[in-house]
Every structure is written in C-alpha cells, then in structure tokens.
Design an enzyme around this catalytic site. Sequence first.
Site, PDB file in Angstrom:
ATOM      1  N   CYS A  11       0.833  -1.229   0.000  1.00  0.00           N
ATOM      2  CA  CYS A  11       0.000   0.000   0.000  1.00  0.00           C
ATOM      3  C   CYS A  11       0.865   1.275   0.000  1.00  0.00           C
ATOM      4  O   CYS A  11       1.676   1.485   0.908  1.00  0.00           O
ATOM      5  CB  CYS A  11      -0.911   0.008   1.217  1.00  0.00           C
ATOM      6  SG  CYS A  11      -1.857   1.536   1.336  1.00  0.00           S
ATOM      7  N   GLU A  63      -6.326   7.541   7.815  1.00  0.00           N
ATOM      8  CA  GLU A  63      -6.012   8.471   6.715  1.00  0.00           C
ATOM      9  C   GLU A  63      -4.530   8.892   6.779  1.00  0.00           C
ATOM     10  O   GLU A  63      -4.085   9.527   7.746  1.00  0.00           O
ATOM     11  CB  GLU A  63      -6.910   9.714   6.712  1.00  0.00           C
ATOM     12  CG  GLU A  63      -8.322   9.452   6.216  1.00  0.00           C
ATOM     13  CD  GLU A  63      -8.359   9.018   4.745  1.00  0.00           C
ATOM     14  OE1 GLU A  63      -7.717   9.674   3.910  1.00  0.00           O
ATOM     15  OE2 GLU A  63      -9.011   8.021   4.449  1.00  0.00           O
ATOM     16  N   SER A  64      -3.812   8.558   5.702  1.00  0.00           N
ATOM     17  CA  SER A  64      -2.364   8.787   5.691  1.00  0.00           C
ATOM     18  C   SER A  64      -1.973  10.248   5.934  1.00  0.00           C
ATOM     19  O   SER A  64      -1.018  10.529   6.667  1.00  0.00           O
ATOM     20  CB  SER A  64      -1.757   8.291   4.378  1.00  0.00           C
ATOM     21  OG  SER A  64      -2.312   8.963   3.268  1.00  0.00           O
TER      22      SER A  64
HETATM   23  N1  LIG Z   1      -7.299   8.140   1.589  1.00  0.00           N
HETATM   24  C1  LIG Z   1      -6.684   6.986   2.200  1.00  0.00           C
HETATM   25  C2  LIG Z   1      -6.486   5.923   1.134  1.00  0.00           C
HETATM   26  C3  LIG Z   1      -6.029   4.599   1.759  1.00  0.00           C
HETATM   27  C4  LIG Z   1      -6.297   3.417   0.828  1.00  0.00           C
HETATM   28  O1  LIG Z   1      -6.937   3.554  -0.238  1.00  0.00           O
HETATM   29  N2  LIG Z   1      -5.823   2.255   1.230  1.00  0.00           N
HETATM   30  C5  LIG Z   1      -6.102   1.053   0.469  1.00  0.00           C
HETATM   31  C6  LIG Z   1      -4.863   0.171   0.348  1.00  0.00           C
HETATM   32  S1  LIG Z   1      -3.574   0.951  -0.533  1.00  0.00           S
HETATM   33  C7  LIG Z   1      -7.137   0.227   1.225  1.00  0.00           C
HETATM   34  O2  LIG Z   1      -7.028   0.062   2.416  1.00  0.00           O
HETATM   35  N3  LIG Z   1      -8.109  -0.315   0.499  1.00  0.00           N
HETATM   36  C8  LIG Z   1      -9.096  -1.200   1.065  1.00  0.00           C
HETATM   37  C9  LIG Z   1     -10.454  -0.947   0.527  1.00  0.00           C
HETATM   38  O3  LIG Z   1     -10.661   0.061  -0.198  1.00  0.00           O
HETATM   39  O4  LIG Z   1     -11.335  -1.734   0.846  1.00  0.00           O
HETATM   40  C10 LIG Z   1      -5.371   7.380   2.863  1.00  0.00           C
HETATM   41  O5  LIG Z   1      -4.744   8.342   2.396  1.00  0.00           O
HETATM   42  O6  LIG Z   1      -4.989   6.753   3.869  1.00  0.00           O
END
Ligand SMILES: N[C@@H](CCC(=O)N[C@@H](CS)C(=O)NCC(=O)O)C(=O)O
Length: 217
Positions: A11, A63-64
């Site tokens: 990720c 949230e990152s």
């Molecule tokens: N806006 C979030 C995006 C995080 C994200 O999309 N993570 C993905 C993995 S890279 C996730 O956990 N996806 C699981 C899902 O959508 O069910 C951030 O910045 O933390």
Amino acid sequence: MGLELVSFAICPFVQRAVIALKEKRVDFDITYIDLDNPPDWFKEISPFGKVPLLRIGDEVLFESAIINEYLDEVYPPALHPENPLERAKHRGWIEFGSNLLFDQLKAMMAKDEDSFQQQCEVLGGSFARLDPVISDGPYFMGERFSLLDTAYAPFFMRFEILKKHHEALEDLMPTRLSRWGQALLDRDSVKTSVVDDFEQRFVAFGKSKGSFILAKA
Ligand SMILES: N[C@@H](CCC(=O)N[C@@H](CS)C(=O)NCC(=O)O)C(=O)O
C-alpha cells in the site's frame, strides 16, 4: 507510548507513514493484514475499512495525510513548512498526490491497451500540472525534505517498476519531475520503507487482478 502501524504490504498510503517515521527515527511496530480477507479486529477499528491505521495505545488514527500530520506535530524534526500559507499549499498538493496514486493504480489495473493508453493521458495531464510547481531540486521545496515528499515517494517507486513493463511510460514524465523522483528514491528512508520483495509482490498483485501491462511479467 508504542506506535503500531497497520499495513498492507504494497500500500502506497502506508508507505507515506513509514517514510515519515523513518525520517523522524521513531520506533514502531508494523502489522500486515490481507485486505482481501481483513481480520475482524481491523474491521472494527478502521472507519473506512482501509489502511493505514496508526494505533497509539487505545487510540486509532486513520487516513495517511492525517497520520503524517500527527507524526509531524509530535516528533521532530518538523517536516511541514512553518509558514501557514505554504503549509496549506502543501496540503493541497499532497491531496493531488493521492489522486495521482489512484490514477497510477487505474493505469496498472487497465485490462487492455486502449484503457491503459487513456490512463497514460490522464497521468501525463497531471504531470504537466505538477511539473511547474516543483523547485529546481532536489526536493519539492528545494534543499529541505518535507512531508509532501513523503507523500509522493511511493508514486515514483511504483512508476519505476511499471515503466519496465510498457514503453508508453518511459518518456511520459517531464525531466524535472523525474529528477525529483530520483532524489526521493535515493533517500534512505524511502529505500527502506517497503518489504524486501516489494517489486515481486507489487507485480504479482497487478497480475492477479488482470493487469494488461503486467500480463507477461
Ligand atoms: N485516503 C486513504 C487511502 C487509503 C487506501 O486507499 N488504502 C487502500 C490500500 S492501498 C485500502 O485500504 N483499500 C481497502 C479498501 O478500499 O477496501 C489514505 O490516504 O490513507
């Protein structure tokens, strides 16, 4: 209090937090989960069902961008600019970087040549927007590595890998942007921010999801 980062090994959003923690030399534990089969404890504590999560004792951050702002406020050295206007501008470009990551994922996941080429055009448009706002280097704002740099390094790492699989990506990135990307990839915190077999895992993931450009990998 101990920090635990909840991660999925490939990720890019988790990688942002790993880079920030390494820049600040803060010890942390990392727990990897399988996003195709997330454990119940994760579903209970992750409001969007997404990684990264940062656990601080009984507290959970998600949230990152928020996690990295917290880390930046609590652990020196501060990486965000001191000036509020500059900080606000950086937040906007960090959000732009998040969109870029999703567009990169779409390019990687494209199922055929046409949709891949369409996504390359989208990426090219974003590069044209971004290129004029970056400094002459080495980093986004010049000599100083900032929180914004942690947000873009994962994009450049994945772009280098994808470039090996389709010639359309080879000349897509303007020179200045490439130079910035290389400076980020040369940084220790970035080099050590992923698992040892990251490239194989990343490619295998794309392949398993039917990626056109990774089909022959
Ligand atoms: N806006 C979030 C995006 C995080 C994200 O999309 N993570 C993905 C993995 S890279 C996730 O956990 N996806 C699981 C899902 O959508 O069910 C951030 O910045 O933390």
